[in-house]
Write an enzyme that holds these catalytic residues in place. Structure first.
Site, PDB file in Angstrom:
ATOM      1  N   ILE A 129       0.911   0.266  13.117  1.00  0.00           N
ATOM      2  CA  ILE A 129       1.093   0.722  11.736  1.00  0.00           C
ATOM      3  C   ILE A 129       2.204   1.768  11.675  1.00  0.00           C
ATOM      4  CG2 ILE A 129       0.015   2.023   9.858  1.00  0.00           C
ATOM      5  CD1 ILE A 129      -2.600   0.593  10.480  1.00  0.00           C
TER       6      ILE A 129
ATOM      7  N   ALA B  77       3.312  -1.188   3.987  1.00  0.00           N
ATOM      8  CA  ALA B  77       3.457   0.103   3.328  1.00  0.00           C
ATOM      9  C   ALA B  77       4.872   0.645   3.499  1.00  0.00           C
ATOM     10  CB  ALA B  77       2.430   1.085   3.882  1.00  0.00           C
ATOM     11  N   SER B  78       5.180   1.182   4.694  1.00  0.00           N
ATOM     12  CA  SER B  78       6.420   1.937   4.858  1.00  0.00           C
ATOM     13  C   SER B  78       7.679   1.129   4.563  1.00  0.00           C
ATOM     14  CB  SER B  78       6.487   2.545   6.263  1.00  0.00           C
ATOM     15  OG  SER B  78       6.153   1.598   7.243  1.00  0.00           O
TER      16      SER B  78
ATOM     17  N   HIS C 253      -9.683   0.583   5.212  1.00  0.00           N
ATOM     18  CA  HIS C 253      -8.347   0.668   5.804  1.00  0.00           C
ATOM     19  C   HIS C 253      -8.418   1.513   7.075  1.00  0.00           C
ATOM     20  CE1 HIS C 253      -4.144   1.740   6.419  1.00  0.00           C
ATOM     21  NE2 HIS C 253      -3.877   0.619   5.781  1.00  0.00           N
TER      22      HIS C 253
ATOM     23  N   ASN D 223       0.858  -1.189   0.000  1.00  0.00           N
ATOM     24  CA  ASN D 223       0.000   0.000   0.000  1.00  0.00           C
ATOM     25  C   ASN D 223       0.898   1.244   0.000  1.00  0.00           C
ATOM     26  OD1 ASN D 223      -1.795   2.038   0.606  1.00  0.00           O
ATOM     27  ND2 ASN D 223      -2.379   1.231   2.606  1.00  0.00           N
ATOM     28  N   LEU D 224       0.798   2.058  -1.038  1.00  0.00           N
ATOM     29  CA  LEU D 224       1.675   3.243  -1.119  1.00  0.00           C
ATOM     30  C   LEU D 224       1.107   4.439  -0.355  1.00  0.00           C
ATOM     31  CD1 LEU D 224       2.878   3.059  -4.839  1.00  0.00           C
ATOM     32  CD2 LEU D 224       3.847   1.998  -2.789  1.00  0.00           C
ATOM     33  N   LYS D 225      -0.131   4.303   0.184  1.00  0.00           N
ATOM     34  CA  LYS D 225      -0.759   5.397   0.946  1.00  0.00           C
ATOM     35  C   LYS D 225      -0.605   6.698   0.150  1.00  0.00           C
ATOM     36  CE  LYS D 225      -0.266   2.821   5.200  1.00  0.00           C
ATOM     37  NZ  LYS D 225      -0.178   2.821   6.642  1.00  0.00           N
TER      38      LYS D 225
ATOM     39  N   GLY E 278       3.795  -2.915  10.450  1.00  0.00           N
ATOM     40  CA  GLY E 278       5.190  -3.111  10.827  1.00  0.00           C
ATOM     41  C   GLY E 278       5.931  -4.197  10.077  1.00  0.00           C
TER      42      GLY E 278
ATOM     43  N   GLU F  72      -5.071  -5.408  11.064  1.00  0.00           N
ATOM     44  CA  GLU F  72      -3.976  -4.455  11.262  1.00  0.00           C
ATOM     45  C   GLU F  72      -4.222  -3.681  12.557  1.00  0.00           C
ATOM     46  OE1 GLU F  72      -2.016  -3.104   7.213  1.00  0.00           O
ATOM     47  OE2 GLU F  72      -3.676  -1.820   7.774  1.00  0.00           O
TER      48      GLU F  72
END
Ligand code: G3P
Length: 214
Positions: free
Chosen positions: A138, A194-195, A85, A6-8, A173, A133
């Site tokens: 997150i 994501a991150s 989400h 997920n690139l948010k 995470g 999640e």
């Protein structure tokens, strides 16, 4: 394992990440996909990477200014969508409507939820998958599989009790191949992250690390 990135709204280059997702997908038995912002869907889908939307609304064609229509994200090249989400929470009726909208547009669905009780409710709406999640983890880099394994096992059990056809992803995470393996050992069929990729200096290396042990 399904690895959904997920690139948010991170300031990464969505096309560069998508190129990496496509290339790494060809080297592994895992299934990799990327979920860019709606405005980037078409450019990302054009790379050939499996492309997902981050959200669709419970609407049809019509007077719905500012909403996201499932058919439009499908036309832009998305094959699936996240729904509910943690950063785009919906009311129960709207989650249900968004699942129906996505199904109408032939989009695969992953409904996100915070904990096993919500996962059971989400599974009852008949999505293809649910993703647990815990919001507190997150973006922390502390993997849910390590910090809160019970929530993953509980989500797997809650979903199976409602509908054994609904698969379970976990997220928060996750950034390494060991995290993905741990998620699988807890019963998850995939991870949502994501991150670990979107904020990585080298997203392709991050993706290679994620699938290396699979
Ligand atoms: O959608 C995935 C997400 O919420 C988890 O984020 O940065 O902890 O991988 P992150």
């Amino acid at each position: 394992m399904f690895v959904l990135v997920n690139l948010k709204t991170y300031p990464c280059d969505p096309v560069a990440v998508a190129d990496a997702v496509r290339d790494v997908n060809e080297t592994t038995d895992a299934r990799l996909a990327v979920a860019p912002q709606a405005a980037h869907l078409e450019r990302v889908a054009d790379t050939g990477a499996e492309t997902w939307a981050q959200h669709v609304d419970s609407i049809e064609h019509g007077s719905n200014t500012g909403h996201t229509l499932a058919e439009s994200v499908a036309e832009a090249g998305a094959v699936g969508t996240l729904i509910n989400h943690s950063e785009r929470r919906l009311k129960l009726a709207d989650i249900d409507g968004a699942v129906r909208a996505a199904q109408r547009a032939d989009l695969e669905t992953v409904v996100c939820a915070n904990n096993p009780a919500q996962i059971g409710a989400a599974a009852a709406l008949g999505p293809d998958a649910v993703a647990v999640e815990p919001p507190a983890l997150i973006g922390t880099g502390t993997p849910v599989s390590q910090a809160d394994p019970e929530v993953v096992e509980g989500a797997v059990e809650a979903a199976a009790n409602v509908d054994s056809e609904v698969s379970v992803l976990c997220g928060a995470g996750i950034s390494t191949g060991d995290d993905v393996v741990a998620a699988g050992e807890l019963g998850a069929e995939g991870v949502l992250l994501a991150s670990g990729v979107a904020k990585a200096d080298d997203p392709k290396a991050a993706l290679e690390n994620l699938v290396e042990p699979l």
